[in-house]
Design an enzyme around this catalytic site. Structure first.
Site, PDB file in Angstrom:
ATOM      1  CE  LYS A   1      -3.911  -2.640   0.556  1.00 22.00           C
ATOM      2  NZ  LYS A   1      -4.879  -2.503  -0.523  1.00 22.00           N
TER       3      LYS A   1
ATOM      4  CG  HIS B   1      -7.431  -9.751  -5.829  1.00 22.74           C
ATOM      5  ND1 HIS B   1      -9.192  -9.673  -5.451  1.00 22.74           N
ATOM      6  CD2 HIS B   1      -6.760  -8.864  -4.222  1.00 22.74           C
ATOM      7  CE1 HIS B   1      -8.767  -8.621  -4.468  1.00 22.74           C
ATOM      8  NE2 HIS B   1      -7.705  -8.479  -3.714  1.00 22.74           N
TER       9      HIS B   1
HETATM   10  C1  CAP Z   1      -7.191  -5.624   1.182  1.00 25.30           C
HETATM   11  C2  CAP Z   1      -7.146  -5.471  -0.294  1.00 25.30           C
HETATM   12  C3  CAP Z   1      -7.641  -6.902  -1.112  1.00 25.30           C
HETATM   13  C4  CAP Z   1      -8.736  -7.121  -0.664  1.00 25.30           C
HETATM   14  C5  CAP Z   1      -9.935  -7.792  -1.132  1.00 25.30           C
HETATM   15  C6  CAP Z   1      -8.016  -4.539  -0.795  1.00 25.30           C
HETATM   16  O1  CAP Z   1      -6.350  -4.355   1.890  1.00 25.30           O
HETATM   17  O2  CAP Z   1      -5.925  -5.345  -0.862  1.00 25.30           O
HETATM   18  O3  CAP Z   1      -8.154  -6.311  -2.501  1.00 25.30           O
HETATM   19  O4  CAP Z   1      -8.304  -8.063   0.643  1.00 25.30           O
HETATM   20  O5  CAP Z   1     -11.294  -8.657  -0.584  1.00 25.30           O
HETATM   21  O6  CAP Z   1      -7.378  -3.808  -1.561  1.00 25.30           O
HETATM   22  O7  CAP Z   1      -8.547  -4.310  -0.057  1.00 25.30           O
HETATM   23  P1  CAP Z   1      -6.508  -4.057   3.309  1.00 25.30           P
HETATM   24  P2  CAP Z   1     -11.379  -9.915  -0.100  1.00 25.30           P
HETATM   25  O8  CAP Z   1      -5.609  -5.100   4.160  1.00 25.30           O
HETATM   26  O9  CAP Z   1      -6.040  -3.176   3.009  1.00 25.30           O
HETATM   27  O10 CAP Z   1      -7.916  -4.076   3.704  1.00 25.30           O
HETATM   28  O11 CAP Z   1      -9.747 -10.491   0.684  1.00 25.30           O
HETATM   29  O12 CAP Z   1     -12.609 -10.305   0.852  1.00 25.30           O
HETATM   30  O13 CAP Z   1     -11.605 -10.032  -1.956  1.00 25.30           O
HETATM   31 MG    MG Z   2      -5.905  -4.671  -2.965  1.00 27.73          MG
END
Ligand code: CAP
Ligand code: MG
Length: 387
Positions: free
Chosen positions: A129, A244
């Site tokens: 990030k 993903h």
């Molecule tokens: C998490 C994340 C993932 C999510 C997707 C985001 O970041 O990188 O893409 O986990 O959801 O972009 O939100 P954070 P899922 O840890 O900062 O929230 O795993 O439920 O598909």
């Molecule tokens: Mg993400």
């Protein structure tokens, strides 16, 4: 043999009629009778009660190995039938003949653990990030700090591919050389899941070039790139594939209409994913534990000769959410945090250490606050984000 598809159906029709409409539309029928109605490829209604419908599709209706065609049958026109108010594909039981047409994951849970040398705990990952905006050197610095803090996996975010602000190969080379340096200094091995998502005409070459430049894992956004793109990667590229599921919310979150995560999990395992995001038990996108349980089991239970796949808990996770997610997934999972690592008040390395400490506390079944008393990074995280 038959493929059995289970649907949730809401309709004003008698439920048996609705079921017959699905069976006809997805096999030999249309809205009006046509010749050859006794066609051996006709699907049949196995059961239709309340809102639960089960349809049996003859195995010969399917082209073995052709996942897009499987989807066109079990998850095709039926969603548009005006006579159905809502319909959700809940699960599919595949006949052995179709299962055997796919090799499944080249790398499973056991292979991944062996490469890392980590056998007795969940894996811990992070997403670089900010999602986008860092250049290759900036990405490498974040990745190195995360692994120095003890993480096993660093991944690209789902929207980062090969944009001009951070071209894929320079990013990959910068990250891999940074991780190599950390491994030399600390002995810590880690995966970097570089996102190779792109068009069908380029995705294999992009992944192969990435591996030639040192990639030890690739990532694909399977719902935007396609299940057959995933299968091409898993069958031709000799590194684990992190999957993903971005865009899933368009059809998984309404429990009355769309497609379940369980079915998506089965397809990802069948087409060779190594790790799959299946949702968090506690986090920003938690969709309810029942679906997590079913997806988790679909990835790890015995299924023909397919290797087992890591469910990934991710999305709004930070140390205080680790316990709840590991209670749900157990040891054979990957728990991941993006903001929950890089947003730590003392930076990425401390954020990584806090996640590692939270997992240690869970393994020892020591309450987090207790464990934090002599683990300062965890203490700081609990103070900052709450426990
Ligand atoms: C998490 C994340 C993932 C999510 C997707 C985001 O970041 O990188 O893409 O986990 O959801 O972009 O939100 P954070 P899922 O840890 O900062 O929230 O795993 O439920 O598909
Ligand atoms: Mg993400």
């Amino acid at each position: 043999m038959e493929l059995i598809a289970k649907y949730h159906v809401e309709t004003d029709l008698p439920i048996k009629k609705a079921a017959e409409a699905i069976a006809a539309e997805q096999s030999t029928g249309t809205w009006t009778a046509v010749r050859g109605a006794d066609n051996p490829l006709a699907a049949r209604v196995i059961s239709a009660e309340g809102t639960d419908v089960e349809i049996g599709f003859p195995e010969e209706l399917f082209e073995p190995g052709n996942v897009p065609q499987y989807l066109s049958v079990v998850a095709g026109n039926l969603f548009g039938l005006g006579s159905l108010k809502k319909v959700r594909l809940q699960d599919v039981i595949f006949p052995e003949g179709l299962v055997r047409a796919h090799k499944g994951p080249r790398f499973g849970i056991e292979d991944t653990r062996k490469i890392l040398g980590v056998h007795d705990r969940p894996l811990i990952g992070t997403i670089v990030k900010p999602k986008v905006g860092l250049d290759p050197a900036g990405t490498a610095a974040v990745a190195a700090a995360a692994v120095r803090g003890g993480l096993d996996l660093v991944k690209d975010d789902e929207t980062l591919t090969n944009q001009s602000f951070c071209p894929l190969i320079p990013r990959l080379e910068a990250v891999m050389s940074a991780l190599e340096k950390v491994e030399k200094e600390t002995g810590k091995k880690a995966f970097y899941a570089v996102n190779v998502t792109t068009g069908a005409d380029q995705i294999l070459e992009r992944a192969e070039v990435a591996v030639d430049h040192g990639a030890n894992m690739v990532m694909i956004d399977v719902l935007t790139a396609g299940f057959s793109a995933l299968e091409v990667l898993s069958q031709h590229v000799k590194v684990p594939v992190h999957v993903h599921r971005t865009m899933h919310g368009a059809f998984t979150r309404d429990k009355g209409h769309g497609i379940s995560m369980v079915f998506i999990s089965k397809l990802v395992r069948m087409t060779g994913g190594t790790n799959l995001h299946t949702g968090s038990y506690m986090g920003k996108m938690a969709l309810g534990t029942e679906e997590n349980d079913l997806s988790r089991d679909a990835l790890r239970e015995v299924w023909s000769g397919y290797k087992r796949v890591f469910p990934v808990a991710s999305g709004g996770i930070y140390p205080a959410k680790v316990y709840g997610n590991l209670d749900g997934y157990g040891i054979d999972c990957i728990v991941q945090a993006g903001g929950g690592v890089h947003g730590h008040p003392d930076g990425t390395e401390a954020g990584a250490r806090a996640m590692v400490q939270a997992v240690e506390a869970w393994q020892k079944q020591i309450p987090l606050k207790e464990y934090a008393k002599d683990h300062k990074e965890l203490e700081r995280a609990l103070c900052f984000w709450g426990s």
